[in-house]
Write a protein that holds these residues in place. Sequence first.
Motif, PDB file in Angstrom:
ATOM      1  N   ASP A  77       0.826  -1.209   0.000  1.00 25.60           N
ATOM      2  CA  ASP A  77       0.000   0.000   0.000  1.00 25.60           C
ATOM      3  C   ASP A  77       0.859   1.257   0.000  1.00 25.60           C
ATOM      4  OD1 ASP A  77      -2.333  -1.459  -0.028  1.00 25.60           O
ATOM      5  OD2 ASP A  77      -2.590  -1.422   2.153  1.00 25.60           O
ATOM      6  N   LEU A  78       1.926   1.271   0.808  1.00 24.85           N
ATOM      7  CA  LEU A  78       2.815   2.428   0.825  1.00 24.85           C
ATOM      8  C   LEU A  78       3.473   2.632  -0.534  1.00 24.85           C
ATOM      9  CD1 LEU A  78       4.691   2.257   4.261  1.00 24.85           C
ATOM     10  CD2 LEU A  78       2.943   3.896   3.548  1.00 24.85           C
ATOM     11  N   CYS A  79       3.862   1.540  -1.177  1.00 22.09           N
ATOM     12  CA  CYS A  79       4.486   1.643  -2.497  1.00 22.09           C
ATOM     13  C   CYS A  79       3.522   2.244  -3.514  1.00 22.09           C
ATOM     14  CB  CYS A  79       4.972   0.274  -2.966  1.00 22.09           C
ATOM     15  SG  CYS A  79       6.412  -0.356  -2.076  1.00 22.09           S
ATOM     16  N   LEU A  80       2.289   1.798  -3.499  1.00 23.57           N
ATOM     17  CA  LEU A  80       1.310   2.320  -4.449  1.00 23.57           C
ATOM     18  C   LEU A  80       1.064   3.812  -4.212  1.00 23.57           C
ATOM     19  CD1 LEU A  80      -1.218  -0.666  -4.510  1.00 23.57           C
ATOM     20  CD2 LEU A  80       0.387  -0.009  -6.315  1.00 23.57           C
ATOM     21  N   LYS A 108       4.384 -12.993  -5.668  1.00 25.06           N
ATOM     22  CA  LYS A 108       3.020 -12.593  -6.001  1.00 25.06           C
ATOM     23  C   LYS A 108       2.522 -11.428  -5.152  1.00 25.06           C
ATOM     24  CE  LYS A 108      -0.262 -15.156  -7.308  1.00 25.06           C
ATOM     25  NZ  LYS A 108      -0.250 -14.627  -8.685  1.00 25.06           N
ATOM     26  N   VAL A 109       3.077 -11.293  -3.943  1.00 25.27           N
ATOM     27  CA  VAL A 109       2.645 -10.196  -3.086  1.00 25.27           C
ATOM     28  C   VAL A 109       2.885  -8.847  -3.751  1.00 25.27           C
ATOM     29  CG1 VAL A 109       4.862  -9.982  -1.858  1.00 25.27           C
ATOM     30  CG2 VAL A 109       2.745  -9.301  -0.717  1.00 25.27           C
ATOM     31  N   PHE A 110       3.845  -8.782  -4.675  1.00 23.63           N
ATOM     32  CA  PHE A 110       4.168  -7.531  -5.348  1.00 23.63           C
ATOM     33  C   PHE A 110       3.428  -7.351  -6.672  1.00 23.63           C
ATOM     34  CE2 PHE A 110       8.450  -7.966  -3.066  1.00 23.63           C
ATOM     35  CZ  PHE A 110       8.037  -7.163  -2.014  1.00 23.63           C
ATOM     36  N   ASP A 111       2.564  -8.266  -7.048  1.00 21.18           N
ATOM     37  CA  ASP A 111       1.844  -8.151  -8.324  1.00 21.18           C
ATOM     38  C   ASP A 111       1.096  -6.825  -8.466  1.00 21.18           C
ATOM     39  OD1 ASP A 111       2.791 -10.586  -9.114  1.00 21.18           O
ATOM     40  OD2 ASP A 111       0.872 -11.640  -9.049  1.00 21.18           O
ATOM     41  N   PRO A 112       0.401  -6.334  -7.419  1.00 27.04           N
ATOM     42  CA  PRO A 112      -0.293  -5.043  -7.596  1.00 27.04           C
ATOM     43  C   PRO A 112       0.656  -3.895  -7.925  1.00 27.04           C
ATOM     44  CG  PRO A 112      -1.132  -6.192  -5.661  1.00 27.04           C
ATOM     45  CD  PRO A 112       0.083  -6.952  -6.110  1.00 27.04           C
ATOM     46  N   ILE A 113       1.864  -3.918  -7.363  1.00 33.88           N
ATOM     47  CA  ILE A 113       2.839  -2.865  -7.642  1.00 33.88           C
ATOM     48  C   ILE A 113       3.293  -2.939  -9.094  1.00 33.88           C
ATOM     49  CG2 ILE A 113       5.135  -1.975  -7.089  1.00 33.88           C
ATOM     50  CD1 ILE A 113       4.741  -3.058  -4.251  1.00 33.88           C
ATOM     51  N   PHE A 114       3.658  -4.135  -9.537  1.00 31.84           N
ATOM     52  CA  PHE A 114       4.163  -4.279 -10.901  1.00 31.84           C
ATOM     53  C   PHE A 114       3.063  -4.048 -11.934  1.00 31.84           C
ATOM     54  CE2 PHE A 114       7.800  -5.890  -8.734  1.00 31.84           C
ATOM     55  CZ  PHE A 114       8.857  -5.640  -9.588  1.00 31.84           C
ATOM     56  N   ASP A 115       1.841  -4.442 -11.607  1.00 32.37           N
ATOM     57  CA  ASP A 115       0.745  -4.171 -12.534  1.00 32.37           C
ATOM     58  C   ASP A 115       0.506  -2.671 -12.684  1.00 32.37           C
ATOM     59  OD1 ASP A 115       0.438  -6.876 -12.905  1.00 32.37           O
ATOM     60  OD2 ASP A 115      -1.259  -7.077 -11.519  1.00 32.37           O
ATOM     61  N   SER A 177       8.522 -16.178 -12.417  1.00 32.18           N
ATOM     62  CA  SER A 177       7.217 -15.864 -11.834  1.00 32.18           C
ATOM     63  C   SER A 177       6.224 -15.387 -12.884  1.00 32.18           C
ATOM     64  CB  SER A 177       7.375 -14.782 -10.766  1.00 32.18           C
ATOM     65  OG  SER A 177       7.777 -13.552 -11.364  1.00 32.18           O
ATOM     66  N   GLY A 178       6.712 -15.120 -14.088  1.00 30.80           N
ATOM     67  CA  GLY A 178       5.855 -14.610 -15.146  1.00 30.80           C
ATOM     68  C   GLY A 178       5.683 -13.097 -15.102  1.00 30.80           C
ATOM     69  N   THR A 179       6.391 -12.411 -14.192  1.00 33.38           N
ATOM     70  CA  THR A 179       6.218 -10.964 -14.047  1.00 33.38           C
ATOM     71  C   THR A 179       6.643 -10.219 -15.301  1.00 33.38           C
ATOM     72  OG1 THR A 179       6.581 -11.147 -11.651  1.00 33.38           O
ATOM     73  CG2 THR A 179       6.831  -8.958 -12.646  1.00 33.38           C
ATOM     74  N   ILE A 180       7.772 -10.599 -15.878  1.00 35.02           N
ATOM     75  CA  ILE A 180       8.253  -9.913 -17.078  1.00 35.02           C
ATOM     76  C   ILE A 180       7.259 -10.079 -18.228  1.00 35.02           C
ATOM     77  CG2 ILE A 180      10.064  -9.851 -18.835  1.00 35.02           C
ATOM     78  CD1 ILE A 180      11.019  -8.713 -16.225  1.00 35.02           C
ATOM     79  N   LYS A 181       6.776 -11.288 -18.417  1.00 33.48           N
ATOM     80  CA  LYS A 181       5.820 -11.535 -19.510  1.00 33.48           C
ATOM     81  C   LYS A 181       4.514 -10.787 -19.263  1.00 33.48           C
ATOM     82  CE  LYS A 181       5.509 -15.674 -21.248  1.00 33.48           C
ATOM     83  NZ  LYS A 181       5.191 -17.110 -21.444  1.00 33.48           N
ATOM     84  N   ARG A 182       4.065 -10.720 -17.997  1.00 38.05           N
ATOM     85  CA  ARG A 182       2.801 -10.075 -17.670  1.00 38.05           C
ATOM     86  C   ARG A 182       2.884  -8.554 -17.769  1.00 38.05           C
ATOM     87  NH1 ARG A 182       2.643 -10.974 -12.688  1.00 38.05           N
ATOM     88  NH2 ARG A 182       2.507  -8.829 -11.880  1.00 38.05           N
ATOM     89  N   CYS A 183       4.105  -8.012 -17.691  1.00 37.75           N
ATOM     90  CA  CYS A 183       4.297  -6.555 -17.655  1.00 37.75           C
ATOM     91  C   CYS A 183       5.174  -6.099 -18.823  1.00 37.75           C
ATOM     92  CB  CYS A 183       4.927  -6.151 -16.323  1.00 37.75           C
ATOM     93  SG  CYS A 183       3.960  -6.595 -14.869  1.00 37.75           S
ATOM     94  N   PRO A 184       4.675  -6.196 -20.054  1.00 40.59           N
ATOM     95  CA  PRO A 184       5.504  -5.891 -21.222  1.00 40.59           C
ATOM     96  C   PRO A 184       5.833  -4.412 -21.374  1.00 40.59           C
ATOM     97  CG  PRO A 184       3.238  -6.269 -21.905  1.00 40.59           C
ATOM     98  CD  PRO A 184       3.314  -6.618 -20.446  1.00 40.59           C
ATOM     99  N   ASN A 185       5.101  -3.536 -20.662  1.00 42.32           N
ATOM    100  CA  ASN A 185       5.362  -2.102 -20.776  1.00 42.32           C
ATOM    101  C   ASN A 185       6.394  -1.606 -19.775  1.00 42.32           C
ATOM    102  OD1 ASN A 185       3.271  -1.888 -22.741  1.00 42.32           O
ATOM    103  ND2 ASN A 185       1.755  -1.807 -21.103  1.00 42.32           N
TER     104      ASN A 185
END
Length: 309
Positions: A77-80, A108-115, A177-185
């Motif tokens: 939450d602080l990061c967002l 996965k806990v960081f998925d909202p930040i990376f999204d 974790s698939g983060t790079i593929k999920r976040c192409p931008n």
Amino acid sequence: MPALPDWSPEQHLELMDKLNIRKSILSISSPGTHLVAGDDELAAKVTRECNTYAADLKKKMPDRFGYFASLPIPNVDLCLQEIAQSAEEGCDGYVFLTNGHGHYLGDKVFDPIFDELNRRHALIFIHPTTPICPCSPGAQAQGQQLTKAAPFAGKYPNPMLEFFFDTARVVANLFMSGTIKRCPNLRIILPHLGGAFPPLLSRFTGFSTLVPGPWEATPEEETREAFEKQIWFDLAGFPFPSQIKGLTALGVTHSRIMYGSDFPFTKPPGVEMLLGKMDEGVKGMFSEGEIEDLYHRNAEKLLSMPVKR
């Protein structure tokens, strides 16, 4: 490190003028701004003070200083909140540590930040820190005690070896974790030419593809494609004569490489000495135009992209 170095804008500008550096992008490296595990109130205070200071410095001297806003992982939450506020204040991107009290980028806990960063087409800079165990969110949820996973701590400074290994862990974890593929931008800068990951690329990509497990299969071709689309590397540290060869052997071209100094942890005489070795090394590997790219044009192009709101 044996001691924390002094720093001031005046010292920084003096070094820049001496070495013909037109503009610096500032960031907080290890230990970041979330200093005490569980103390989110302190993390919020330190993070806001650091980002406010950097924003003010950029406003005063926009031609000399930019900055990457600190993000106090592992508090999502602080990061967002900081992502939104720092974007309004004019940050050039965001800086992460490889792990926040044992929570590693790619968890996965960081998925909202990376999204959210992917939505903003953000630029992030990932700096290594001391490895922490347990690194499993499940183990931490069960109350296992955090401990530094640095066998040579007290014998050698952690930045000498452990930082490079933690960078390698995060590169593998972001891909598997698939983060790079999920976040192409998302655009990512890795310091120290990516640390210890280059010789391990074939191992983690091959293993993830051949052996079933709780990870995403990551073909080597996909990682190489991401290097050309999403990932840049800086030259801070001791890239010459050997380390840079491991990275370029993967097919990473000069267009993905940029200068970095590690100042002030590397003191001015060390920055000057390493730049001399760099000048000598690049002349043996790159053309004059390519050297101009990796010394300033690549960064100028990357940083001209504004942070999206």
